[in-house]
Design an enzyme around this catalytic site. Structure first.
Site, PDB file in Angstrom:
ATOM      1  N   ALA A   1       0.857  -1.193   0.000  1.00  0.00           N
ATOM      2  CA  ALA A   1       0.000   0.000   0.000  1.00  0.00           C
ATOM      3  C   ALA A   1       0.892   1.242   0.000  1.00  0.00           C
ATOM      4  O   ALA A   1       0.750   2.139   0.834  1.00  0.00           O
ATOM      5  CB  ALA A   1      -0.965  -0.010   1.192  1.00  0.00           C
ATOM      6  N   LEU A   2       1.822   1.250  -0.926  1.00  0.00           N
ATOM      7  CA  LEU A   2       2.887   2.255  -0.915  1.00  0.00           C
ATOM      8  C   LEU A   2       2.349   3.662  -1.167  1.00  0.00           C
ATOM      9  O   LEU A   2       1.570   3.881  -2.097  1.00  0.00           O
ATOM     10  CB  LEU A   2       3.938   1.901  -1.977  1.00  0.00           C
ATOM     11  CG  LEU A   2       4.594   0.526  -1.818  1.00  0.00           C
ATOM     12  CD1 LEU A   2       5.649   0.306  -2.906  1.00  0.00           C
ATOM     13  CD2 LEU A   2       5.208   0.349  -0.434  1.00  0.00           C
TER      14      LEU A   2
ATOM     15  N   HIS B   1       6.673   5.992   1.654  1.00  0.00           N
ATOM     16  CA  HIS B   1       7.486   4.818   1.284  1.00  0.00           C
ATOM     17  C   HIS B   1       8.387   5.153   0.093  1.00  0.00           C
ATOM     18  O   HIS B   1       9.548   4.748   0.047  1.00  0.00           O
ATOM     19  CB  HIS B   1       6.587   3.652   0.832  1.00  0.00           C
ATOM     20  CG  HIS B   1       5.681   3.110   1.889  1.00  0.00           C
ATOM     21  ND1 HIS B   1       4.304   3.207   1.813  1.00  0.00           N
ATOM     22  CD2 HIS B   1       5.947   2.444   3.024  1.00  0.00           C
ATOM     23  CE1 HIS B   1       3.769   2.610   2.860  1.00  0.00           C
ATOM     24  NE2 HIS B   1       4.729   2.143   3.616  1.00  0.00           N
TER      25      HIS B   1
ATOM     26  N   LYS C   1       8.013   8.173  11.076  1.00  0.00           N
ATOM     27  CA  LYS C   1       6.591   8.164  11.446  1.00  0.00           C
ATOM     28  C   LYS C   1       6.331   7.100  12.514  1.00  0.00           C
ATOM     29  O   LYS C   1       5.615   7.331  13.474  1.00  0.00           O
ATOM     30  CB  LYS C   1       5.770   7.933  10.177  1.00  0.00           C
ATOM     31  CG  LYS C   1       4.476   7.228  10.330  1.00  0.00           C
ATOM     32  CD  LYS C   1       3.389   8.171  10.706  1.00  0.00           C
ATOM     33  CE  LYS C   1       2.055   7.485  10.876  1.00  0.00           C
ATOM     34  NZ  LYS C   1       2.011   6.065  10.740  1.00  0.00           N
TER      35      LYS C   1
END
Ligand code: PAF
Length: 282
Positions: A36-37, A41, A153
Protein backbone atom coordinates in the site's frame (compact mmCIF):
# COMPACT_ATOMS: atom_id res chain seq x y z
CA UNK A 1 10.22 2.58 -20.27
CA UNK A 2 12.04 1.65 -17.01
CA UNK A 3 12.46 -2.09 -16.26
CA UNK A 4 10.09 -3.72 -13.78
CA UNK A 5 11.68 -5.12 -10.63
CA UNK A 6 12.14 -8.88 -10.45
CA UNK A 7 9.64 -10.30 -7.96
CA UNK A 8 11.07 -12.92 -5.59
CA UNK A 9 8.70 -15.10 -3.56
CA UNK A 10 11.18 -17.25 -1.65
CA UNK A 11 14.11 -16.53 0.64
CA UNK A 12 16.31 -18.90 -1.39
CA UNK A 13 15.64 -17.04 -4.65
CA UNK A 14 16.28 -13.65 -3.03
CA UNK A 15 19.51 -14.99 -1.48
CA UNK A 16 20.76 -16.24 -4.86
CA UNK A 17 20.17 -12.80 -6.43
CA UNK A 18 21.89 -11.00 -3.54
CA UNK A 19 24.83 -13.45 -3.65
CA UNK A 20 25.39 -12.61 -7.33
CA UNK A 21 25.33 -8.86 -6.55
CA UNK A 22 27.79 -9.38 -3.72
CA UNK A 23 30.16 -11.28 -6.02
CA UNK A 24 30.15 -8.16 -8.20
CA UNK A 25 30.99 -6.01 -5.15
CA UNK A 26 27.65 -4.17 -5.25
CA UNK A 27 26.08 -2.38 -2.27
CA UNK A 28 22.58 -3.54 -1.33
CA UNK A 29 19.75 -1.46 0.18
CA UNK A 30 16.42 -2.70 1.55
CA UNK A 31 13.13 -0.95 2.27
CA UNK A 32 10.83 -3.23 4.31
CA UNK A 33 7.13 -2.41 3.81
CA UNK A 34 3.67 -3.92 4.12
CA UNK A 35 2.78 -2.55 0.67
CA UNK A 36 0.00 0.00 0.00
CA UNK A 37 2.89 2.26 -0.92
CA UNK A 38 2.42 6.01 -0.50
CA UNK A 39 4.82 8.91 -1.06
CA UNK A 40 6.41 8.31 2.37
CA UNK A 41 7.49 4.82 1.28
CA UNK A 42 8.59 6.11 -2.11
CA UNK A 43 10.88 8.66 -0.41
CA UNK A 44 12.49 5.76 1.48
CA UNK A 45 12.95 3.92 -1.82
CA UNK A 46 14.52 6.99 -3.46
CA UNK A 47 16.86 7.39 -0.49
CA UNK A 48 17.81 3.69 -0.77
CA UNK A 49 18.46 4.26 -4.48
CA UNK A 50 20.97 6.98 -3.57
CA UNK A 51 22.72 4.81 -0.98
CA UNK A 52 22.93 1.45 -2.76
CA UNK A 53 23.66 -0.11 -6.17
CA UNK A 54 20.82 -2.61 -5.84
CA UNK A 55 17.54 -1.94 -4.03
CA UNK A 56 15.16 -4.55 -2.61
CA UNK A 57 11.67 -3.45 -1.51
CA UNK A 58 9.90 -6.05 0.63
CA UNK A 59 6.11 -6.25 0.55
CA UNK A 60 4.63 -8.47 3.24
CA UNK A 61 1.57 -7.85 5.40
CA UNK A 62 3.05 -9.45 8.50
CA UNK A 63 0.38 -11.41 10.41
CA UNK A 64 2.37 -11.57 13.67
CA UNK A 65 2.25 -7.82 14.24
CA UNK A 66 -1.55 -7.75 14.22
CA UNK A 67 -3.68 -8.84 17.19
CA UNK A 68 -6.78 -10.93 16.37
CA UNK A 69 -9.05 -7.87 16.77
CA UNK A 70 -6.89 -5.66 14.48
CA UNK A 71 -7.05 -4.91 10.76
CA UNK A 72 -4.92 -7.74 9.28
CA UNK A 73 -7.81 -8.92 7.08
CA UNK A 74 -8.75 -5.46 5.81
CA UNK A 75 -5.19 -4.04 5.52
CA UNK A 76 -4.89 -2.75 1.91
CA UNK A 77 -3.14 -5.19 -0.45
CA UNK A 78 -2.20 -3.51 -3.72
CA UNK A 79 0.79 -5.42 -5.09
CA UNK A 80 0.31 -4.63 -8.81
CA UNK A 81 -0.03 -0.89 -8.10
CA UNK A 82 2.92 -1.00 -5.72
CA UNK A 83 5.14 -2.69 -8.33
CA UNK A 84 4.11 -0.07 -10.92
CA UNK A 85 5.19 2.74 -8.55
CA UNK A 86 8.51 0.97 -7.89
CA UNK A 87 9.05 0.51 -11.63
CA UNK A 88 8.81 4.28 -12.08
CA UNK A 89 11.53 4.88 -9.48
CA UNK A 90 13.59 1.91 -10.67
CA UNK A 91 14.35 -0.84 -8.15
CA UNK A 92 15.92 -4.21 -8.93
CA UNK A 93 13.97 -6.48 -6.61
CA UNK A 94 10.65 -6.85 -4.85
CA UNK A 95 10.56 -9.54 -2.17
CA UNK A 96 6.91 -10.53 -1.71
CA UNK A 97 6.76 -13.87 0.10
CA UNK A 98 3.59 -15.58 1.28
CA UNK A 99 2.90 -16.17 4.98
CA UNK A 100 4.08 -19.79 4.80
CA UNK A 101 7.47 -18.74 3.43
CA UNK A 102 8.04 -16.40 6.36
CA UNK A 103 6.34 -18.55 9.01
CA UNK A 104 6.61 -22.23 8.01
CA UNK A 105 4.24 -24.57 9.83
CA UNK A 106 5.54 -25.23 13.33
CA UNK A 107 7.85 -22.18 13.51
CA UNK A 108 8.74 -21.49 17.12
CA UNK A 109 11.35 -18.73 17.11
CA UNK A 110 10.63 -15.05 17.74
CA UNK A 111 12.65 -12.03 18.77
CA UNK A 112 12.04 -10.84 22.31
CA UNK A 113 12.67 -7.23 23.19
CA UNK A 114 13.13 -4.78 26.03
CA UNK A 115 14.66 -1.26 26.12
CA UNK A 116 12.82 1.06 23.72
CA UNK A 117 10.11 -1.57 23.15
CA UNK A 118 8.85 -1.12 26.72
CA UNK A 119 5.75 1.09 27.11
CA UNK A 120 3.99 3.42 24.63
CA UNK A 121 2.79 1.17 21.75
CA UNK A 122 3.48 -1.95 23.82
CA UNK A 123 1.01 -0.78 26.49
CA UNK A 124 -1.75 -0.84 23.88
CA UNK A 125 -0.47 -3.41 21.33
CA UNK A 126 1.58 -5.90 23.39
CA UNK A 127 2.11 -8.27 20.43
CA UNK A 128 3.27 -5.58 18.02
CA UNK A 129 7.03 -5.13 18.35
CA UNK A 130 7.82 -8.79 18.76
CA UNK A 131 6.00 -9.36 15.43
CA UNK A 132 7.80 -6.44 13.77
CA UNK A 133 11.24 -7.40 15.11
CA UNK A 134 10.80 -11.05 14.19
CA UNK A 135 9.79 -10.30 10.61
CA UNK A 136 12.37 -7.54 10.10
CA UNK A 137 15.18 -9.74 11.43
CA UNK A 138 14.08 -12.48 9.01
CA UNK A 139 13.96 -10.01 6.12
CA UNK A 140 17.40 -8.63 6.99
CA UNK A 141 18.84 -12.14 7.30
CA UNK A 142 17.24 -13.09 3.96
CA UNK A 143 18.74 -10.15 2.07
CA UNK A 144 21.68 -9.08 4.26
CA UNK A 145 21.48 -5.49 3.01
CA UNK A 146 24.20 -2.97 3.79
CA UNK A 147 21.51 -0.44 4.64
CA UNK A 148 17.80 -0.67 5.53
CA UNK A 149 15.52 2.37 5.62
CA UNK A 150 12.50 3.09 7.82
CA UNK A 151 10.30 6.16 8.33
CA UNK A 152 10.40 8.22 11.52
CA UNK A 153 6.59 8.16 11.45
CA UNK A 154 6.88 4.85 13.35
CA UNK A 155 9.45 6.35 15.70
CA UNK A 156 9.33 3.73 18.44
CA UNK A 157 9.59 1.00 15.77
CA UNK A 158 12.72 2.71 14.40
CA UNK A 159 14.32 2.84 17.87
CA UNK A 160 13.41 -0.81 18.52
CA UNK A 161 14.91 -1.91 15.20
CA UNK A 162 18.10 0.11 15.78
CA UNK A 163 18.51 -1.54 19.17
CA UNK A 164 17.82 -4.97 17.67
CA UNK A 165 20.36 -4.51 14.85
CA UNK A 166 22.93 -3.41 17.43
CA UNK A 167 22.20 -6.23 19.86
CA UNK A 168 22.16 -8.97 17.18
CA UNK A 169 25.24 -7.46 15.49
CA UNK A 170 23.37 -7.39 12.19
CA UNK A 171 25.68 -6.05 9.46
CA UNK A 172 23.03 -3.57 8.32
CA UNK A 173 22.96 0.16 8.93
CA UNK A 174 19.45 1.19 10.07
CA UNK A 175 18.57 4.59 8.60
CA UNK A 176 15.52 6.62 9.66
CA UNK A 177 14.05 9.30 7.39
CA UNK A 178 11.78 12.22 8.36
CA UNK A 179 8.02 11.73 8.19
CA UNK A 180 6.37 12.84 4.96
CA UNK A 181 3.21 14.90 5.58
CA UNK A 182 0.14 16.07 3.69
CA UNK A 183 0.08 19.85 3.12
CA UNK A 184 -2.21 20.21 6.19
CA UNK A 185 0.30 18.36 8.40
CA UNK A 186 -1.23 14.86 8.56
CA UNK A 187 1.56 12.25 8.55
CA UNK A 188 1.25 9.91 5.56
CA UNK A 189 0.09 6.42 6.54
CA UNK A 190 -1.52 3.55 4.67
CA UNK A 191 -4.18 3.60 7.41
CA UNK A 192 -5.26 7.16 6.47
CA UNK A 193 -7.29 5.39 3.76
CA UNK A 194 -9.66 4.21 6.53
CA UNK A 195 -10.66 7.80 7.46
CA UNK A 196 -14.06 9.14 6.36
CA UNK A 197 -14.07 12.58 4.68
CA UNK A 198 -15.08 14.20 7.97
CA UNK A 199 -12.44 12.27 9.97
CA UNK A 200 -9.80 13.21 7.40
CA UNK A 201 -10.52 16.91 8.08
CA UNK A 202 -10.28 16.36 11.85
CA UNK A 203 -7.12 14.23 11.57
CA UNK A 204 -4.99 17.33 11.00
CA UNK A 205 -5.64 18.21 14.68
CA UNK A 206 -2.96 15.69 15.72
CA UNK A 207 -0.04 17.51 14.12
CA UNK A 208 -1.47 20.93 15.07
CA UNK A 209 -1.77 19.94 18.74
CA UNK A 210 1.74 18.46 18.77
CA UNK A 211 3.30 21.51 17.12
CA UNK A 212 1.57 23.84 19.59
CA UNK A 213 2.63 21.84 22.66
CA UNK A 214 6.19 21.40 21.35
CA UNK A 215 6.44 25.13 20.63
CA UNK A 216 5.27 25.98 24.16
CA UNK A 217 7.72 23.52 25.74
CA UNK A 218 10.60 24.79 23.61
CA UNK A 219 9.70 28.31 24.76
CA UNK A 220 10.08 27.18 28.38
CA UNK A 221 6.57 26.01 29.39
CA UNK A 222 6.28 23.07 31.81
CA UNK A 223 5.90 19.81 29.91
CA UNK A 224 3.00 18.11 31.74
CA UNK A 225 0.53 21.03 31.57
CA UNK A 226 1.33 21.57 27.87
CA UNK A 227 0.64 17.89 27.20
CA UNK A 228 -2.54 17.82 29.21
CA UNK A 229 -3.82 20.86 27.29
CA UNK A 230 -2.97 18.92 24.12
CA UNK A 231 -4.90 15.85 25.29
CA UNK A 232 -7.93 18.01 26.05
CA UNK A 233 -7.73 19.61 22.56
CA UNK A 234 -7.56 16.17 20.92
CA UNK A 235 -10.52 14.90 22.93
CA UNK A 236 -12.51 18.03 22.09
CA UNK A 237 -11.92 17.27 18.38
CA UNK A 238 -13.33 13.75 18.90
CA UNK A 239 -10.15 11.69 19.46
CA UNK A 240 -9.69 9.00 22.09
CA UNK A 241 -6.09 9.44 23.22
CA UNK A 242 -3.93 6.37 24.00
CA UNK A 243 -0.92 8.54 24.86
CA UNK A 244 0.58 11.98 24.28
CA UNK A 245 3.97 12.11 25.96
CA UNK A 246 7.49 13.50 25.74
CA UNK A 247 10.30 10.97 26.12
CA UNK A 248 14.06 10.72 25.68
CA UNK A 249 14.48 10.74 21.89
CA UNK A 250 17.14 8.00 21.88
CA UNK A 251 15.99 5.55 24.56
CA UNK A 252 12.28 6.46 24.83
CA UNK A 253 12.75 6.36 28.61
CA UNK A 254 11.00 8.93 30.83
CA UNK A 255 12.83 12.27 30.82
CA UNK A 256 15.53 12.66 33.46
CA UNK A 257 14.99 16.42 33.65
CA UNK A 258 18.39 17.48 32.31
CA UNK A 259 18.34 20.34 29.81
CA UNK A 260 20.69 18.60 27.36
CA UNK A 261 18.47 15.55 26.93
CA UNK A 262 17.16 15.00 23.35
CA UNK A 263 13.34 14.97 23.48
CA UNK A 264 10.65 13.48 21.28
CA UNK A 265 6.89 13.98 21.56
CA UNK A 266 4.88 10.89 20.64
CA UNK A 267 1.15 10.49 20.23
CA UNK A 268 -1.31 7.69 19.50
CA UNK A 269 -5.02 8.43 19.27
CA UNK A 270 -8.16 6.93 17.81
CA UNK A 271 -10.46 8.75 15.44
CA UNK A 272 -13.53 6.53 15.08
CA UNK A 273 -12.17 3.09 14.20
CA UNK A 274 -8.79 4.36 12.99
CA UNK A 275 -5.73 4.58 15.23
CA UNK A 276 -3.27 7.29 14.21
CA UNK A 277 0.27 7.75 15.51
CA UNK A 278 2.69 10.63 15.04
CA UNK A 279 5.76 12.21 16.66
CA UNK A 280 7.99 15.28 16.45
CA UNK A 281 11.21 16.55 18.00
CA UNK A 282 10.75 18.87 20.98
O1 PAF B 1 6.47 -0.19 9.21
C1 PAF B 1 6.00 -1.17 8.61
O2 PAF B 1 5.39 -1.06 7.52
C2 PAF B 1 6.12 -2.56 9.22
O3 PAF B 1 6.00 -2.52 10.61
C3 PAF B 1 7.41 -3.29 8.78
C4 PAF B 1 8.66 -2.58 9.29
C5 PAF B 1 7.47 -3.41 7.28
C6 PAF B 1 7.43 -4.72 9.38
O4 PAF B 1 6.35 -5.48 8.93
Amino acid sequence: MPASPTIYRTVDDLRAAVAAWRRDGLRVGMVPTMGALHSGHLELVRAARERADRVIVTIFVNPTQFAPNEDFGSYPRTEAGDVAKLTEIGVEAVFAPNANEMYPAGYATTVSLAGPAVGLETDFRPHFFSGVATVVSKLLIAGFPDVALFGEKDYQQLMVLRQMARDLRLPTEIVGLPTIREPDGLALSSRNAYLSAEERQLATTISRVMRKAAGEIQAGAAIEPALSEGRVALEAAGFRVDYLVVRNADTLAELDGSAAEPRRMLVAAWLGKTRLIDNIAV
